[in-house]
Design an enzyme around this catalytic site. Structure first.
Site, short mmCIF file in Angstrom:
data_model
loop_
_atom_site.label_atom_id
_atom_site.label_comp_id
_atom_site.label_asym_id
_atom_site.label_seq_id
_atom_site.Cartn_x
_atom_site.Cartn_y
_atom_site.Cartn_z
N GLU A 36 0.83 -1.21 0.00
CA GLU A 36 0.00 0.00 0.00
C GLU A 36 0.86 1.26 0.00
O GLU A 36 0.89 2.02 0.98
CB GLU A 36 -0.95 0.00 1.19
CG GLU A 36 -1.99 -1.10 1.09
CD GLU A 36 -2.91 -1.17 2.30
OE1 GLU A 36 -2.59 -0.56 3.33
OE2 GLU A 36 -3.95 -1.84 2.20
N GLU A 53 -6.43 -8.03 -0.13
CA GLU A 53 -6.79 -8.03 1.29
C GLU A 53 -8.25 -7.63 1.44
O GLU A 53 -8.72 -6.71 0.78
CB GLU A 53 -5.99 -6.98 2.07
CG GLU A 53 -4.52 -7.19 2.17
CD GLU A 53 -3.86 -6.05 2.97
OE1 GLU A 53 -4.55 -5.35 3.75
OE2 GLU A 53 -2.65 -5.85 2.79
#
Ligand code: GAL
Length: 677
Positions: free
Chosen positions: A156, A313
């Site tokens: 991320e 995720e």
């Protein structure tokens, strides 16, 4: 050519299923239980090493591969493949101690301490050197490991450290600006520095837009966002170049947070990945969080240009970082997972495999909860694994959308800079309204970047394009004149790439295609609403619209409760070239917007994936041999749906009706897709 994710799912023999696996948090005895339970749950892919830098390199120049050597072998021996992550999102404490000036600095000049993750300035050269070194060593060691099927760059990008205001960032910003503008005159012009006497005479005078006395220069602020996103993109590129050189056969991805992350332009990263991966977490405060999920899934598919993508995720139940972390209800995790699958994901992964015992995320759910296997979550994880095995045949099939919705980080940044007409006009609200209208009609859309090829879409929706370059406006104009249907939300087409107003009347570069002229924007006071001529209520915003070719199809009410533009047009339609454009000069209710989108859909020939009762989400994936209609029941009752075919999961069929239990999901195999669509 086979898409890299399709090659992976073929290798796995099914849809990818698993999550982040962090064995470093557990003693070795637990690892054996992990792989046994992974097999039990049907897990076939795990992400390893995301935050393990301090284990892999305990001291400068000292590498210790014992953990990963053993874990990768163990996984491989149990038939579980690995998405190997570079650990660069978590520089070790020794790194910070050696390079205290690599810590990021906030907008107010506060240098952050070590003690969390992503504690580094994206422009820091010592960080770059250390990150490149660990990536090189890691890739060299495991390039040929048979378990590794995917490489996962960082984690991320920008989640916690995108905007750093240190002096090193300042110098890098100047270099970036020189590359962008070449001359100071061009920069002064772009930023409008003659306003408030900000004209620069030397590059060295330019700083990041740190906290200052009053409003910052908006051009500078906007460019700082671009620079910061690019600084992280440069880190992606550096790691990717090393990985591609050392492990050329293994595809690369990096996970992004979709609409949850404003600070980086995820489109730019996705364009450089071999496959797109998304992290999505339900906003617990939103009772319709599944619409946010669908929006993000369609964004991921848009980034993947329609190809399969990976849900890297999501959560089995509650997260731990929202104000109140609501647990998912029984069946919700399965619905969420299958809704992602419906929208083109070929892998369903979670953060994380085993719920942590200690550390910052111990209250975050996982596939294997604190309670162990004697738990609802574990039962559902195993059941989902079994479902995904059944659904393996959908991998590689495509979601086909006839409508695109434009999403743009640059416009989002610009719309929400300081000193706008209304702080209550928030980019995501506008996007969500329009997306929700499509979602409730079960019209599947691709969420795409401006500048994407729009020719294959029957309609394009642009909920907000506050910032719109002439180039992108021209593309929209050509799209309509060539026969497309374009609908544009309020306060669009207003400024150029530097936040300078397109002159001559609003909406600037969209005046011609929309066939109208606006001389004033009229934001409403907090909480005020206005009436429209059909009796509905709108909020936030009004505009004084003068038709110049368009036809008004709805007005602000011609009474004082019609607000500051009472009696004037609020929704307009313009026949332009071979196509049609619509404009909406307020924030209408979702019902009004849905009616408008339904109307546009009829004109443009858009069709719902299926005609189903309210509360049923319908999406279709199609392949050469079969198509699959996913029906997700978001209601608390079982619902009969008039569709025929073989259900692969829950439903029971009666002739031409399928009954989906409350909260259940049907996946109907439709053997002759061409005849049914
Ligand atoms: C993601 C992150 C994971 C974990 C997760 C918790 O943003 O990549 O490492 O922190 O959030 O929801």
């Amino acid at each position: 050519m086979t898409h890299p994710l399709t090659a992976i799912t073929r290798h796995l023999g099914s849809i990818a299923y698993g999550g982040d696996y962090n064995p470093e948090q557990w003693p070795k005895e637990v690892w054996r239980e992990d792989v046994r339970l992974m097999q039990q749950a049907g897990v076939n892919l795990v992400t390893v090493g995301v935050f393990s830098w301090s284990r892999l390199q305990p001291q400068p120049g000292v590498f210790d591969w014992s953990l990963l050597d053993e874990v990768l072998d163990l996984l491989h021996d149990h038939g579980i493949s690995v998405d190997l992550a570079t650990p660069t999102a978590a520089p070790p404490p020794w790194f910070t101690r050696l390079h205290p000036d690599a810590r990021p600095v906030t907008v107010s000049g506060n240098r952050l301490a070590h003690g969390s993750r992503q504690v580094f300035c994206p422009s820091n050269p010592a960080y770059a050197e250390a990150a490149d070194a660990i990536v090189t060593e890691l890739a060299t060691r495991y390039a040929d490991h048979p378990a590794v099927v995917l490489l996962h760059v960082h984690n991320e990008f920008g989640n916690h450290n995108a905007l750093c205001y240190c002096d090193i960032s300042a110098a890098a910003f100047r270099t970036w600006l020189r590359g962008r503008y070449i001359s100071l005159d061009a920069l002064n012009d772009a930023w409008g520095t003659d306003f408030w006497g900000q004209r620069y005479g030397d590059w060295q005078e330019i700083d990041p837009p740190r906290d200052t006395t009053a409003f910052r220069n908006p051009g500078q602020d906007l460019d700082y966002r671009r620079f910061s996103s690019d600084a992280l993109l440069a880190r992606y590129r550096a790691e990717a170049a090393l990985l591609r050189r050392i492990a050329p056969g293994i595809p690369l991805t990096t996970n992004h947070l979709g609409t949850l992350e404003k600070k980086v332009d995820a489109h730019a990263f996705a364009a450089e990945c071999d496959l797109v991966s998304l992290d999505h977490y339900l906003p617990a405060a939103d009772p319709d969080g599944h619409i946010d999920l669908a929006l993000n899934a369609d964004l991921a598919r848009g980034m993947a240009a329609g190809r399969p993508w990976l849900l890297m995720e999501h959560s089995t139940s509650a997260v731990n970082w929202q104000p109140i972390n609501v647990a998912k209800r029984p069946g919700e995790m399965r619905r969420n997972s299958l809704a992602h699958l419906a929208r083109g994901a070929d892998g369903i992964m979670f953060f994380q495999w085993r719920q942590s015992r200690a550390g910052a995320e111990k209250w975050h759910s996982a596939m294997l909860p604190h309670a162990g296997t004697n738990s609802r979550v574990w039962d559902e994880v195993c059941k989902l694994g079994a479902d995904l095995t059944i659904l393996g045949e959908v991998t590689g099939t495509r979601v086909e959308a006839d409508v695109a919705l434009i999403f743009d980080w640059h416009s989002w940044w610009a719309l929400e800079l300081e000193a706008r007409p209304s702080v209550q006009m928030r980019y995501l609200d506008m996007v969500r309204d329009w997306y929700e209208a499509l979602w409730t009609l079960n019209i599947t859309c691709d969420v795409v970047a401006p500048g994407s090829d729009l020719t294959r879409y029957k309609a394009v929706l642009a909920p907000n394009l506050y910032l719109l370059s002439e180039e992108h406006a021209d593309a929209l104009t050509r799209y309509v004149s060539g026969g497309g249907h374009l609908a544009v939300g309020c306060f669009s087409g207003v400024v150029d790439a530097h936040d300078r107003v397109h002159l001559g009347g609003y909406p600037g570069v969209l005046r011609e295609v929309l066939g109208l002229h606006i001389d004033e924007y009229l934001p409403l006071r907090d909480g005020d609403t206005i009436q429209l001529s059909d009796g509905s209520t709108a909020a936030l915003w009004a505009e004084r619209v003068e038709p110049r070719g368009c036809t008004p199809i709805l007005h602000f009410a011609d009474t004082p409760d019609g607000g500051p533009a009472c009696g004037g047009p609020v929704v307009t339609r313009h026949a332009f070239g071979e196509g049609t454009s619509w404009y909406v000069a307020t924030r209408p209710s979702v019902t009004t917007l849905r009616d408008l989108v339904r109307h546009i859909s009829l004109e443009a020939g858009l069709r719902a994936a299926a005609e189903v009762p309210e509360g049923i989400e319908a999406v279709r994936r199609s392949g050469p041999d079969a198509s699959y209609l996913f029906l997700v029941n978001h209601t608390d009752d079982s619902v009969k749906v008039p569709v025929e075919g073989v259900d692969l999961l829950d439903a029971t069929g009666y002739g031409s009706t399928t009954e989906i239990p409350a909260g259940g999901v049907a996946v109907i195999r439709e053997p002759q897709p061409d005849q049914q669509r």
